[in-house]
Design a protein around this motif. Structure first.
Motif, mmCIF file in Angstrom:
data_model
loop_
_atom_site.group_PDB
_atom_site.id
_atom_site.type_symbol
_atom_site.label_atom_id
_atom_site.label_comp_id
_atom_site.label_asym_id
_atom_site.label_seq_id
_atom_site.Cartn_x
_atom_site.Cartn_y
_atom_site.Cartn_z
ATOM 1 N N GLY A 158 0.854 -1.187 0.000
ATOM 2 C CA GLY A 158 0.000 0.000 0.000
ATOM 3 C C GLY A 158 0.884 1.228 0.000
ATOM 4 N N ALA A 159 0.830 1.971 1.099
ATOM 5 C CA ALA A 159 1.699 3.143 1.231
ATOM 6 C C ALA A 159 2.164 3.265 2.681
ATOM 7 C CB ALA A 159 0.970 4.401 0.781
ATOM 8 N N PRO A 160 2.790 2.200 3.196
ATOM 9 C CA PRO A 160 3.201 2.247 4.609
ATOM 10 C C PRO A 160 4.284 3.287 4.874
ATOM 11 C CG PRO A 160 4.123 0.305 3.529
ATOM 12 C CD PRO A 160 3.130 0.916 2.567
ATOM 13 N N TRP A 198 -4.514 -3.641 2.835
ATOM 14 C CA TRP A 198 -3.532 -2.620 2.511
ATOM 15 C C TRP A 198 -3.122 -1.925 3.804
ATOM 16 C CZ3 TRP A 198 -2.016 -2.682 -2.403
ATOM 17 C CH2 TRP A 198 -2.915 -3.012 -3.415
ATOM 18 N N LEU A 199 -1.873 -1.503 3.876
ATOM 19 C CA LEU A 199 -1.435 -0.609 4.958
ATOM 20 C C LEU A 199 -1.053 0.728 4.366
ATOM 21 C CD1 LEU A 199 1.000 -2.794 7.153
ATOM 22 C CD2 LEU A 199 -1.476 -2.484 7.427
ATOM 23 N N TYR A 200 -1.408 1.796 5.059
ATOM 24 C CA TYR A 200 -0.895 3.097 4.629
ATOM 25 C C TYR A 200 -0.651 3.991 5.839
ATOM 26 C CZ TYR A 200 -5.155 5.959 5.258
ATOM 27 O OH TYR A 200 -6.219 6.655 5.787
ATOM 28 N N GLU A 235 -2.751 -0.759 -8.167
ATOM 29 C CA GLU A 235 -1.365 -1.264 -8.196
ATOM 30 C C GLU A 235 -0.389 -0.093 -8.098
ATOM 31 O OE1 GLU A 235 -0.390 -3.538 -11.725
ATOM 32 O OE2 GLU A 235 1.769 -3.400 -11.316
ATOM 33 N N VAL A 236 0.495 -0.153 -7.127
ATOM 34 C CA VAL A 236 1.541 0.859 -7.024
ATOM 35 C C VAL A 236 2.763 0.372 -7.802
ATOM 36 C CG1 VAL A 236 2.977 2.250 -5.483
ATOM 37 C CG2 VAL A 236 0.727 1.462 -4.706
ATOM 38 N N VAL A 237 3.231 1.177 -8.734
ATOM 39 C CA VAL A 237 4.459 0.854 -9.478
ATOM 40 C C VAL A 237 5.586 1.672 -8.844
ATOM 41 C CG1 VAL A 237 5.610 0.848 -11.713
ATOM 42 C CG2 VAL A 237 3.129 0.464 -11.578
#
Lengths: 251, 251
Positions: free
Chosen positions: A125-127, A242-244, B109-111
């Motif tokens: 995700g966006a940890p 997801w983690l963010y 999806e994160v690239v």
């Protein structure tokens, strides 16, 4: 001194996460130097010499690469991920500082890569979306007291923490000790992710909590991410969470 | 819900530092969303819609991209560097968590990309070769007291520090305040690097000391690296120095 030394980060593993500049340097090199497992990721080029070495021989490998470049060879020294992050670039300058005075005049270029920590974060995700730090748990090169001091500082100040080199046969207890320390500083519900072999066919991601985190889940190819108290979990599709870490932080 | 959302890191600027996976996603997308300056870095594809937006509108931009994906569009949301580092990925999950429940079922999806901090480090040597942290100096989203607490923790525990968002017209004093604080914790001889527009035609790198560091040297495209007490300087060819942080640390 017409040689050249590229210090090249291959990225986390997948070919399409390797920068074109790295691919070009690897193709142009007359000599490739690196840990054998990483060299195996580089396609062969006709007439190119390969010098695989064992793991944990960073300084000897740096000397070897510098000697080749000083002898006029165009040498690529390969690392996984980004070469500047717990990898070969630092060993090269350590060798330059303490080695042959001529090495300071060499043409040395670091080609950056996609690091393991950001590749892992992308899969989770966006940890790392807020202030974060990276700590190597290896105490081969620094005393454990210093690792503990840094874990304490990072967790207490609200950094998300990426742990490199969490576990190996020669260092079996460090990650467990880190979890024990972190549990004294952070709630048991703090989010933790294990990311192994990111972007490779055998990739494995597990998301859990600090309370539940089992050090035995990690191996040498695993990056461990410890959320801050602000890091949040969202249930995604197919029950993969997801983690963010939010961009903002309340006073 | 047949749409798709890629969150794409373009890398620091140079085309050959952009991952092929990012290039492929940008080519496959029906819609591109992003800060206009970053969108300008993406070559046009026939039939593709572009949705440039202003800077500092991260959450609105995330909503827009999610809405397009939910409407069945294959959307690429672009960031500079790595999308997970003080960039769009965190804003997307913030929007998902607080938005339309259907967004949780989207294919996101994160690239990952080559981050500004590692691209800067590569140009400077290996300043991030030991434990390090990244702190955004923007206090739009967190109180300055927390920034100061983190600077204090990081410097006191021996981390190398990468400062993102050091200065802007709306935030003119923060970097100066950070230097004042750091000078009370670290020797004036501590190495500092300013890296502006790394890998772009107007790239500019300056290496100095904490004592000499002038906040006015930074702008919105600058990353500031603060060495630890272990970070070392080597004079390179053409009097351009290298900085590196040794892998080891004495007890």
């Amino acid at each position: 001194m017409t040689g050249k030394l590229w210090i090249v980060g291959l990225g986390p593993g997948a070919a399409d996460l390797q920068a074109p500049r790295a691919t070009a340097a690897l193709a142009a090199a007359t000599d490739l130097v690196g840990y054998g497992t990483y060299l195996d990721r580089v396609p062969p080029h006709a007439g190119q010499a390969r010098h695989p070495s064992d793991n944990r021989e960073e300084l000897a490998r740096a000397h070897h690469a510098l000697s080749l470049a000083a002898a006029g060879r165009c040498t690529a020294l390969v690392s996984s991920g980004d070469a500047g992050v717990f990898a070969m670039a630092s060993a090269v300058w350590e060798a330059v500082e303490n080695g042959d005075a001529q090495w300071r005049r060499l043409d040395i270029e670091v080609v950056p890569g996609i690091s393991a920590m950001f590749a892992a974060a992308a899969r989770i995700g966006a940890p790392l979306g807020h202030d974060f730090c990276a700590i190597s748990l290896s105490d081969n090169l620094k005393p454990w007291d210093l690792v503990a001091k840094r874990l304490n500082a990072a967790a207490s100040a609200g950094f998300v923490v990426a742990l490199y080199n969490p576990l190996s046969r020669a260092r079996p207890w460090q990650l467990g000790a880190a979890f024990v320390l972190l549990r004294s500083l952070l709630p048991g519900s703090t989010h933790v992710a294990f990311a192994t072999a990111v972007s490779c066919p055998d990739e494995r991601i597990d998301i859990t909590t600090l309370e539940q985190a089992d050090p035995a889940r990690a191996d040498m190819r695993t990056l461990v991410l410890i959320g801050s108290m602000a890091t949040r979990r969202i249930e995604g599709p197919d029950s993969s969470p997801w983690l963010y870490s939010p961009r903002w932080c309340a006073a």
